[in-house]
Every structure is written in structure tokens, then in C-alpha cells.
Design an enzyme around this catalytic site. Structure first.
Site, PDB file in Angstrom:
ATOM      1  CD  GLU A   9      -3.085  -0.995   2.160  1.00  0.00           C
ATOM      2  OE1 GLU A   9      -4.231  -1.375   1.880  1.00  0.00           O
ATOM      3  OE2 GLU A   9      -2.789  -0.537   3.280  1.00  0.00           O
TER       4      GLU A   9
ATOM      5  CD  GLU B  27      -4.383  -5.689   2.804  1.00  0.00           C
ATOM      6  OE1 GLU B  27      -3.182  -5.820   3.036  1.00  0.00           O
ATOM      7  OE2 GLU B  27      -5.087  -4.803   3.344  1.00  0.00           O
TER       8      GLU B  27
END
Length: 779
Positions: free
Chosen positions: A186, A260
Site C-alpha cells: 500500500e 485485501e
């Protein structure tokens, strides 16, 4: 001649047999590729049904059981993080033993018919201490983590070489189960430097990774740091159509994947236990299954953040040790209703040749009758040799990464005076001649207290507890202990003694226990001490230690650290794996920094995950009582947000400077009385994200805390799967609603990013005003 022919024939036949045997023993070679529309396994379409399971959060003895559970839920792949700081706790010393032996975890996954997606870092997040970044990097005062800082890159490159040495043979290209390897994590939520991502990518290739390398980001950060030579996947907790639309914006062809997908959420101390919205979770899963979109459920099985490895959200929200996550497989490895609903759904979307095995049996569970912790080792009677220093420094400077640390000096006789520190990370228990006189608390930047008058000189002790380095955002530069100066009555204190208390095996082995003095305990409940109990067990099994009568600290069983506890909740038990117990006597050690109500332990058959007790918090209130002062303030912006769940970037007409930033909601998109914010990111004069270090909630007019975690801190914690939400259960106050951020000091703000509440539900703001200034609230 005939004899020679027979000999030659025998040799040939033996060589043929050896070759066949070797071929039989050699792993079957498979191929994995990215096609125009699909992932391709051995040339055939392969929809990845993945779930995250962290080896470090499961006892190694239970790895096979948890992987069998994952397979029985219908997964065909598991995703596994590596945590750099667990593997390289000291620079250059790699430890792959115990729960860090993730190579063995991957081998077991392969034996159980599961493929593996590896996420080695160097940064992980995962509510893990420092996001997996080693504490020793912070010994460099000016290091810039997650950048091309040569010191960071050199350490990260060395780590990647070691990772590739261990996991290279486990790649699918070498007969192993690893299909893909993630680079960083991320990064778009942190920075935009594509060269940094490229340098990490090349370091992994040079180290020996030859499978598909990929990067993940939330949908609103998908373009930040993007490189075409790293396959992109998108992270979200709801609304897959919108998430994949953002991904398709940078990936014109190729399969879609959610890196995710959240079935629940993690817990932080002092906030309600999180539960996912199962109907929405199942509907979104079915959408992805039907549309040939791959995914990884984060978490399929959360487990427990054992040891001192739990992290903290920004600006400072320490995470609970239980990582149950409301996942389909519970913290103790049980099949939940969500597990069976997921299993039934997956059964309708299996690939050719796939079948779901039976659910393995649950591990045995036992209860333990209440037993007294009859021995005690006070911290101040068990201090190590001291380090002398003119002024106190951070914990990392004293070569310590975890645990507690004591700072001691002598102060002269004098009147009542103000004691203050620049900062204390994270909790500072202050004692005068052994009597506790107050607590520094990072949650509300409380670093001042009045010391009582003294007729003679006194020993000042500040016992600092570090509860996990912040694991998200710029705040990962989180140094623990005291930050100077420390002043008494405006004069800096000098001449300190420092005592390291790392709470490691060596320290525990050196403790001197003595029988507990019950009367002393009643008079001195707040004396920090280790307590010990001996528990006899006939048939070991999993249990949940009941810690409701204890205060705040850490618990060990037979040398295994189960994690932290705190009586404010929501977690009130500690998962205790049966494989760490044994028949006969078992030693339980508890460090309690605030003192127990009753030094007694018991083992329960079920966990207590949602039991809040704000009245037991040593903070007098969650926030200081203040008065909002907007009547005479002039808004710097009056505008409307667009409908929908996309992040929205707002540039102010003119940059403004002030300590406080106020978002005032005037109306909601749906016309209802609620307001909600998933995340607010403020931009400095150059348009870059401001660090949240030192931020607190200065004021909020309303927040939901009864039926869900709608606390205001959710708007600045860096996570978009949770959110601030005005009260809706016991009352429904009407618009307008105000959320005021206290930035700790005056800062120049040129704009901000607003992330609406994600998924379904109300509260998305329509009309709003922004105020920035130094006098928006009055204390």
C-alpha cells in the site's frame, strides 16, 4: 562376454530405476502466468480464492490445522506476510525459528493443496509493530523510512537477499507453491516515488525472485507510485464494482484481483469490538466470484498477535493483541457461521477438478479453576544495572526496541511544581520515592502534571511503557521512551539513570519472586510488579485466560508471551494455545503496571472480546472538555462534496494557518441527520500529506460508541474500512455536526482529501464548511 553383458544390463536397469525414483521424488512442475483476461495455472483459467493467514499469529504446532481449515472453507490459495523486524530483530542476525519459520508454513500449505502468495515487505502494516520495520533503523535520527534513503535501502536490500535465499526454492518456477510475491505494501497511501518502488523491485529480482511481482493499493491511491512493471491489485472492504473500476483505470488488460478484502476489522484498546457486515461481505464475494475476479480475504484467520508485536494506528491508537478480526475462522481456529456461509458460497464456484474437503475437528478446549498468583516481583526491586546520561534519550538510543524503560533522577526539596516532557511514548507512570503521582498519556498528548511539595530531595522515577510502534503513515518514525526536554518548574532536569526493561526471556529469567504480601497489595494496588502463579493441568487444551481482575500489562505462559492486556477492554481474555501447556505444573507470569483488583487467574472456554470499561481508564476523560467557538470564526471554504464513495481532493482558495482544522457537516447526501468520514488527510503548503504525529481530536459534537465503533479518531487513523459516525443508536442528533482536529501546533494547510464512508450506509456529507484557526475551541 555373457557375464559382461549381464553386468552392463544390470547397471543400465539400476540407473533407469534410480532415474524413475528421482523423478517420482521431484516436485511436479507447474506454470503460472498472467493472461489477457485470466490468471493461468498450467495454461488453464485460475480464479484465485485466497485468504490471509499469518504464520506469526498462529502457534507453529497449529499451522497444519489452520491451513486445513482454510482449505475446508474453499480457498485454493493462502496469503502470507513476513515481518522483517521479527526475522531480523538485531541488524544482520536472521532468526527463522519457531513462528518465523514461514518456509515450513509454505511447505505445509503445499502439502494441503494450497498455493501461496508471499508478502515479504519490507513494509507490511498488518497492525504489527512498526508495520514490520525494524526498531533499530530508528537509531538513526534523520533516517527516512520507506524511501530511497541509502541507509534504509541498504538494510532492506540485505533483508531481501536473505528472504530470497530462504524462499527462492519455494517459488512455483522451482517446484514450490509460491505463485506471486508482493513488493512493499500500500505504498500509494504513503508516497508517490516510482523510483523507490522500482529500486525495491530490482532488489527482489537481483536477490532471486523470478515469479510475478505485484503491488497493492486502496482504490483512491491506486495511481500513486504505480509502475507498469509491477502487476497492480486493489484493496477494499466493500463495493467491488467501484474498486475494480479504479483498477481498470491503470490496467487495460489482465485479470482483476482484490489484494485485501475485509470480512471484519481489528480492535484497538478502549474502542468497541469490531464485527463485519456478513450479508454485504457475502454479496461482494459472490459478485467477484461471478465476474471472474480474484481476491484475498484479509483475514481468513486472524489469530493472535503474540508477544509484544501488536502495533498502533496513527496518530496513536494501540492495537489489541487479539486479532480475531471477526474472520471466518476465529482467533482459536473455530469454524464460525461466516465460515460455513463462505464455504457454501465457494462450493458453487469451484474450478474444474476442485473439491472442498471435510472440516477438520476443533482442538480440545479446557477450563481452569481460579488460582491465586501467590508470588510477586516488584519492578523497582528488579532493576538491572543503570546507564548514566545527562539527559534522557529515546528507548532506541539505549539499544532497546520493545518493553519498558525506567528514567530516574533526584529532584530537590521545593514547593508543588509542574513536571513536563516534550513527549512520552507511550505511557509514563511517574513516581516520587516509590509513590505513583501521575501518568503521562500519549493518547491525549498529556505530558504535564503537578508534582506535590517536597520537604527534602526525592527520587523521581518515570516508568515508560512502549506498546507498539505506529504501523501506518509517516508516523512509522515512532521513537519510544522520553523525548526531551524534561522540565520541573521550567528548569530542565539533568543527571539521569536509565534502566532497560526489555521484557525478554533473559529479563524474565532474572526476576526474584517472593511470596505476595497481601496487606501490602491492598495498600499499594498501583505498585508495578510481576506476579507468578503455578497452575496444575491434567489434560492440556486451548483455553482463554480471564484477566478481568487485572489492570494493564503483559502475560506469559510457560515462557510464551501471550500478549498485552488492559482492563478497559474490549478484550478481557488472552487466548492460550493448548500446545503451549503441558500436563502437570504450568507457570503463568503477569506484569501488571497498574495493579490488580484481585491477583487471581482462571481459564475460560470462550473468549471475552467485547467488554468495555471506560471507568477503569486512568485517563480522566477520553478528551478534554472544551467549548466550540465558531460563531465569530470565518470559514475558509463553503462547498459541497460529490455523491459516491470515491476519495475527493479539495484545494482551498487560499492556504490557511492554524492549530485547529474543523470540518462542519451541514447536510448529508441522503438528507438524513448523520455525518460520517472514513478519512481526512490534510495537505501542507506544497500539497503533500501532513504527518499525523501529535494530532488528537480537539472536539466532536457526536459519535456512535454503543452499537458500533464510530469514534472520531477513526477519521484520522489512516484506515478507510472504519469511520467516524455521529450517534444513531441511543439518539440521533441533527445537523450541523462538527469534527475538530487538534494538530498540536499551528500548521499551514492548502487543501485536504476527504474519503467518504465506504460500502453501504448513511452519513456521506453533502454541504460543508471548513474552518482553520488557533481559537476554534476553548479549553
Amino acid at each position: 562376454m555373457m557375464r559382461n553383458c549381464k553386468l552392463i544390463l544390470a547397471v543400465v536397469l539400476n540407473l533407469v530405476w534410480l532415474g524413475c525414483a528421482a523423478a517420482a521424488d521431484a516436485p511436479t512442475k507447474h506454470t503460472f502466468a498472467i493472461g489477457t483476461n485470466d490468471f493461468l495455472l498450467d495454461g488453464a483459467r485460475f480464479q484465485i480464492r485466497c485468504g490471509e493467514v499469518h504464520a506469526a499469529r498462529v502457534p507453529a504446532e497449529y499451522w497444519r490445522h489452520r491451513l486445513q481449515m482454510a482449505k475446508a472453507m474453499g480457498l485454493n490459495t493462502v496469503c502470507a506476510y513476513l515481518f522483517w523486524n521479527q526475522i531480523e530483530f538485531q541488524p544482520g542476525k536472521y532468526d527463522w525459528s519457531g513462528q518465523a519459520n514461514v518456509m515450513e508454513f509454505c511447505k505445509i500449505a503445499q502439502e494441503e493443496g494450497l498455493w501461496v502468495i508471499l508478502r515479504p515487505g519490507p513494509y507490511a502494516c498488518a497492525e504489527w509493530d512498526g508495520g514490520g520495520l525494524p526498531w533499530w533503523l530508528l537509531k538513526n535520527d534523520d533516517i527516512k523510512l520507506r524511501t530511497r534513503d541509502p541507509r534504509f535501502m541498504a538494510a532492506a536490500t540485505n533483508y531481501m537477499r536473505e528472504v530470497a535465499k530462504q524462499f527462492g526454492p519455494l517459488q512455483i518456477t522451482h517446484g514450490g507453491p509460491i505463485l506471486m510475491v508482493q513488493v512493499e505494501n500500500e505504498y500509494g497511501s504513503f508516497g508517490t516515488d516510482t523510483e523507490y518502488m522500482g529500486a525495491l523491485r530490482q532488489a527482489m529480482i537481483d536477490a532471486g525472485f523470478d515469479v510475478t511481482l505485484f503491488a497493492c493499493n486502496p482504490s483512491y491511491d491506486i495511481k500513486k507510485g504505480y509502475r507498469a512493471d509491477l502487476f497492480p491489485v486493489v484493496n477494499f472492504g466493500a463495493d467491488p464494482a467501484n474498486g475494480f473500476k479504479a483498477l481498470r483505470g491503470i490496467l487495460s488488460t489482465g485479470p482483476m484481483m482484490c489484494g485485501e478484502f475485509y470480512p471484519g476489522w481489528f480492535d484497538t484498546w478502549g474502542s468497541p469490538h469490531h464485527l463485519g457486515k456478513t450479508p454485504q461481505y457475502l454479496a461482494d464475494l459472490e459478485y467477484m466470484l461471478t465476474n471472474n475476479e480474484s481476491f484475498s480475504i484479509y483475514m481468513a484467520h486472524g489469530g493472535t498477535t503474540f508477544g509484544l508485536w501488536s502495533g498502533a494506528d496513527r496518530p496513536f491508537k494501540p492495537d489489541a493483541s487479539s486479532y480475531d478480526y471477526d474472520a471466518p475462522i476465529s482467533e482459536a481456529g473455530w469454524a464460525t457461521p461466516k465460515f460455513f456461509q463462505t464455504r457454501d458460497l465457494f462450493a458453487k464456484h469451484l474450478l474444474p477438478g476442485e473439491k472442498i474437503p471435510d472440516v477438520p475437528p476443533t482442538n480440545a478446549v479446557i477450563t481452569i479453576a481460579p488460582v491465586e498468583a501467590a508470588e510477586r516481583a516488584p519492578i523497582f526491586e528488579n532493576l538491572p544495572a543503570a546507564i548514566s546520561d545527562a539527559t534522557p534519550q529515546t528507548m532506541e538510543k539505549y539499544d532497546q526496541g520493545h518493553g519498558c524503560i525506567v528514567y530516574r533522577t533526584t529532584i530537590p526539596a521545593g514547593p508543588a511544581q509542574m513536571l513536563e516532557a516534550a513527549a512520552v511514548h507511550d505511557y509514563g507512570f511517574v513516581y516520587l520515592d516509590g509513590q505513583r503521582v501521575g501518568i503521562f498519556d500519549r493518547r491525549n498528548n498529556s505530558y504535564k502534571m503537578q508534582l506535590p511539595a517536597r520537604e527534602k530531595s526525592a527520587t523521581l522515577d518515570i516508568l515508560v511503557e512502549a506498546v507498539g510502534h505506529v504501523n501506518f503513515g509517516l508516523e512509522v518514525h515512532d521513537r519510544k521512551g522520553i523525548q526531551t526536554p524534561v522540565k520541573l518548574g521550567g528548569t530542565e532536569l539533568t543527571g539521569w539513570k536509565i534502566f532497560n526493561l526489555p521484557l525478554d526471556d533473559k529479563m524474565l529469567a532474572g526476576l526474584h519472586f517472593r511470596p505476595s504480601d497481601k496487606m501490602l497489595h491492598l495498600d499499594r494496588r498501583d505498585t508495578p510488579a510481576f506476579w507468578r502463579a503455578i497452575v496444575k493441568i491434567e489434560n492440556p487444551g486451548d483455553t482463554f485466560l480471564d484477566l478481568r481482575s487485572w489492570g494493564k500489562g503483559v502475560v506469559w505462559v510457560n515462557g510464551h508471551c501471550l500478549g498485552r492486556f488492559w482492563n478497559i477492554g474490549p478484550t478481557q481474555t488472552a487466548y492460550t494455545p493448548g500446545c503451549w501447556l503441558h500436563a502437570g505444573e504450568n507457570e503463568i507470569v503477569i506484569l501488571d503496571l497498574t495493579g490488580p483488583e484481585k491477583p487471581e487467574l482462571a481459564g475460560l472456554e470462550k473468549p471475552i472480546l467485547d467488554d468495555l470499561h471506560s471507568e477503569k481508564d486512568f485517563a480522566k476523560s477520553r478528551r478534554p472538555l472544551v467549548k466550540l467557538q465558531l460563531d465569530s470564526a470565518k470559514p475558509v471554504l463553503t462547498a459541497q462534496f460529490a455523491p459516491g464513495g470515491n476519495a475527493q481532493d479539495v484545494k482551498l482558495p487560499v492556504a490557511a494557518t492554524g492549530r485547529y482544522f474543523c470540518l462542519e457537516s451541514l447536510s448529508a447526501i441522503d438528507g438524513k441527520p448523520f455525518a460520517a468520514v472514513a478519512e481526512l488527510i490534510l495537505l501542507d503548503a506544497d500539497g503533500k500529506s501532513l504527518s499525523h504525529e501529535g494530532w488528537t481530536i480537539g472536539y466532536v459534537d457526536s459519535e456512535e460508541r454503543d452499537k458500533e465503533d464510530g469514534t472520531a479518531e477513526n477519521a484520522i487513523d489512516g484506515q478507510t474500512a472504519n469511520f467516524w459516525h455521529t450517534q444513531w443508536s441511543a439518539a440521533q442528533p441533527v445537523q450541523p455536526h462538527q469534527l475538530v482536529l487538534d494538530l498540536g501546533k499551528a500548521q499551514t494547510i492548502s487543501g485536504f482529501q476527504y474519503v467518504p464512508r465506504q460500502g453501504t450506509g448513511g452519513g456521506r456529507i453533502k454541504d460543508y464548511r471548513i474552518f482553520i484557526g488557533d481559537n476554534l475551541i476553548k479549553k
